[in-house]
Enzyme design. Structure first.
Site, PDB file in Angstrom:
ATOM      1  N   GLY A  17      12.467 -47.816  13.942  1.00 11.24           N
ATOM      2  CA  GLY A  17      11.273 -47.250  13.299  1.00 11.24           C
ATOM      3  C   GLY A  17      10.019 -47.652  14.044  1.00 11.24           C
ATOM      4  N   ARG A  31       0.608 -55.836  31.244  1.00  6.80           N
ATOM      5  CA  ARG A  31      -0.490 -56.476  32.006  1.00  6.80           C
ATOM      6  C   ARG A  31      -0.233 -57.955  32.269  1.00  6.80           C
ATOM      7  NH1 ARG A  31      -5.923 -53.160  30.143  1.00  6.80           N
ATOM      8  NH2 ARG A  31      -5.256 -51.256  31.206  1.00  6.80           N
ATOM      9  N   ARG A  78      16.601 -43.397  17.173  1.00  2.00           N
ATOM     10  CA  ARG A  78      17.801 -44.038  16.625  1.00  2.00           C
ATOM     11  C   ARG A  78      18.919 -43.590  17.559  1.00  2.00           C
ATOM     12  NH1 ARG A  78      15.369 -47.022  12.364  1.00  2.00           N
ATOM     13  NH2 ARG A  78      13.926 -45.638  11.318  1.00  2.00           N
ATOM     14  N   CYS A  79      19.753 -44.488  17.939  1.00  2.00           N
ATOM     15  CA  CYS A  79      20.801 -44.164  18.924  1.00  2.00           C
ATOM     16  C   CYS A  79      22.105 -44.807  18.451  1.00  2.00           C
ATOM     17  CB  CYS A  79      20.371 -44.706  20.293  1.00  2.00           C
ATOM     18  SG  CYS A  79      21.558 -44.427  21.606  1.00  2.00           S
ATOM     19  N   GLY A 108      13.296 -53.632  15.175  1.00  3.09           N
ATOM     20  CA  GLY A 108      13.703 -54.363  13.981  1.00  3.09           C
ATOM     21  C   GLY A 108      15.095 -54.965  14.126  1.00  3.09           C
ATOM     22  N   ASP A 109      15.708 -55.281  12.997  1.00  2.64           N
ATOM     23  CA  ASP A 109      16.978 -56.022  13.069  1.00  2.64           C
ATOM     24  C   ASP A 109      18.108 -55.208  13.686  1.00  2.64           C
ATOM     25  OD1 ASP A 109      17.071 -54.419  10.823  1.00  2.64           O
ATOM     26  OD2 ASP A 109      18.138 -55.888   9.590  1.00  2.64           O
ATOM     27  N   THR A 132       8.434 -53.987  13.155  1.00  2.00           N
ATOM     28  CA  THR A 132       8.862 -53.192  11.995  1.00  2.00           C
ATOM     29  C   THR A 132       7.869 -53.406  10.857  1.00  2.00           C
ATOM     30  OG1 THR A 132      10.491 -53.035  10.201  1.00  2.00           O
ATOM     31  CG2 THR A 132      10.520 -55.061  11.438  1.00  2.00           C
ATOM     32  N   ASP A 134       8.524 -53.372   7.828  1.00  2.00           N
ATOM     33  CA  ASP A 134       9.177 -53.926   6.637  1.00  2.00           C
ATOM     34  C   ASP A 134       9.012 -55.446   6.472  1.00  2.00           C
ATOM     35  OD1 ASP A 134      10.074 -51.371   6.131  1.00  2.00           O
ATOM     36  OD2 ASP A 134      11.997 -51.681   7.139  1.00  2.00           O
ATOM     37  N   ASP A 136      11.030 -57.776   7.189  1.00  2.00           N
ATOM     38  CA  ASP A 136      12.257 -58.140   6.473  1.00  2.00           C
ATOM     39  C   ASP A 136      13.170 -59.067   7.275  1.00  2.00           C
ATOM     40  OD1 ASP A 136      12.896 -56.271   8.399  1.00  2.00           O
ATOM     41  OD2 ASP A 136      14.082 -54.989   7.092  1.00  2.00           O
ATOM     42  N   MET A 176       7.227 -48.317   1.070  1.00  2.00           N
ATOM     43  CA  MET A 176       8.411 -48.570   1.904  1.00  2.00           C
ATOM     44  C   MET A 176       8.795 -50.055   1.929  1.00  2.00           C
ATOM     45  SD  MET A 176       7.828 -46.138   5.167  1.00  2.00           S
ATOM     46  CE  MET A 176       8.904 -44.759   5.441  1.00  2.00           C
ATOM     47  N   ARG A 178      12.482 -50.798   2.716  1.00  2.00           N
ATOM     48  CA  ARG A 178      13.952 -50.841   2.611  1.00  2.00           C
ATOM     49  C   ARG A 178      14.352 -51.840   1.523  1.00  2.00           C
ATOM     50  NH1 ARG A 178      16.424 -50.178   8.686  1.00  2.00           N
ATOM     51  NH2 ARG A 178      15.061 -51.881   9.234  1.00  2.00           N
ATOM     52  N   LYS A 220      -8.332 -50.618 -20.955  1.00  2.00           N
ATOM     53  CA  LYS A 220      -8.096 -50.234 -19.557  1.00  2.00           C
ATOM     54  C   LYS A 220      -8.214 -48.723 -19.412  1.00  2.00           C
ATOM     55  CE  LYS A 220      -5.312 -53.208 -16.695  1.00  2.00           C
ATOM     56  NZ  LYS A 220      -6.255 -52.966 -15.608  1.00  2.00           N
TER      57      LYS A 220
END
Ligand code: ADP
Length: 327
Positions: A17, A31, A78-79, A108-109, A132, A134, A136, A176, A178, A220
């Site tokens: 992602g 650089r 994504r592969c 990410g992980d 990422t 997330d 996470d 988001m 996950r 409220k």
């Protein structure tokens, strides 16, 4: 961790992602790497580009005017086939055939599992940098892109508040992350949402509905419930029970990919630069199979295996605080 080859050719790719700050990270790899005598290459489209040999030379100018850019200029993918050993070996050979002995992976992980596979099974020296939204991964306090994503949620809370206050309504804002409630929790505290529902803690929908009603009874004029992606199965029950308890309209909105993109915050840019620097330093020392993290404000590195093993600790203290200050 050191392997036999140490050479001065270094490639960098972004994988999984996209996250704001990835470009700032690539910029520093390029650089700082050039400054340390490396020839630097970019692999386009993450692991897919590695498989398809999409390798480009990167000079100082190739990353000009990119520090502020969201997404990833190197592109990502994504592969799934990269999990197959023959595919991974072919991909790594594309680099080795160009005499490129070093690779920095920003992702990410899932991407880190690829780092471990390449490290374990090939001559390539591979280092991971956590990118990422997330946040996470347990081995690091922060990942590149998390701060920007939270700021986007905070901005959404601010804008949605105007409308729901004008109409005396309730908004369930789905964010988001996950399986992680990190974006929801941090954004709730920083943005002043009244309730936050995260995968790491139980949620009593009946009690929330009663509490929202009590809030309106006390004067409220709006309520925002932040719902983490990992608990979105509660959405329909929440809408129904809160609407029934309050006799008010309950809106639901999933912020979705809005949270991924956008101008990276100062924090994400500086984190990206510091992590990239450590990654290049590790490569320069001939290291492999390690990933960069941040703990207590200090940049550090550990093995990718250790990084994948450590579960993300939920910040119970911040969650309890959110419960106290929100309503
Ligand atoms: P993220 O890196 O953001 O967690 P993904 O989980 O989609 O994103 O992983 C990104 C890519 O990493 C996958 O598309 C795949 O190419 C590679 N990857 C994921 N899991 C593994 C694995 N177990 N072994 C090798 N490569 C993997």
């Amino acid at each position: 961790m050191a392997k036999n080859i140490t050479n001065k050719k270094l490639a960098v790719l972004t994988s999984g992602g996209d996250a704001s700050g990835m470009n700032a990270c690539v910029r520093t790899v390029v650089r700082y790497g050039l400054n340390h005598g490396f020839e630097v290459y970019g692999v386009k489209h993450g692991y897919s580009g590695l498989v398809n040999d999409e390798v480009i030379r990167m000079d100082y100018g190739s990353v000009s005017n990119s520090v502020h850019a969201g997404g990833t200029l190197l592109k990502t993918s994504r592969c799934p086939e990269f999990k197959e050993k023959e595919v991974m070996l072919k991909a790594v050979n594309n680099l080795l055939n160009r005499d490129i002995g070093n690779l920095i992976v920003i992702g990410g992980d899932g991407s880190f599992r690829g780092v471990e596979d390449m490290h374990e099974n090939t001559e390539l020296n591979v280092i991971g940098v956590p990118g990422t939204i997330d946040n996470d991964m347990g081995y690091t306090d922060y990942t590149i892109g998390f701060d920007t994503a939270c700021n986007t949620v905070i901005d959404a809370i601010l804008k949605l508040r105007d409308t729901i206050t004008s109409h005396d309504r309730i908004m369930i804002l789905e964010v988001m992350g996950r399986d992680s409630g990190n974006i929801a929790l941090n954004s709730a505290v920083a943005g002043g949402a009244e309730y936050v529902i995260v995968p790491e803690a139980p949620a009593d929908v009946d009690e929330i509905a009663k509490s929202v009603k009590r809030g309106f009874d006390k004067g409220k004029t709006s309520t925002i419930i932040l719902l983490a992606e990992g608990k979105n199965y509660l959405k329909d029950e929440l809408i129904q029970k809160v609407a029934a308890a309050t006799n008010r309209r309950v809106n639901h909105m999933a912020l979705g990919y809005m949270q991924r993109g956008g101008i990276p915050t100062m924090s994400d840019r500086v984190l990206a630069a510091r992590m990239a620097q450590r990654a290049v330093d590790l490569i320069e020392c001939g290291q492999s199979g390690r990933v960069v993290g941040v703990r207590g404000g200090d940049i550090y590195d550990t093995t990718v295996l250790e990084a994948l093993r450590i579960p993300k600790e939920f910040d119970e203290g911040l969650y309890k605080l959110a419960m106290v200050i929100s309503k």
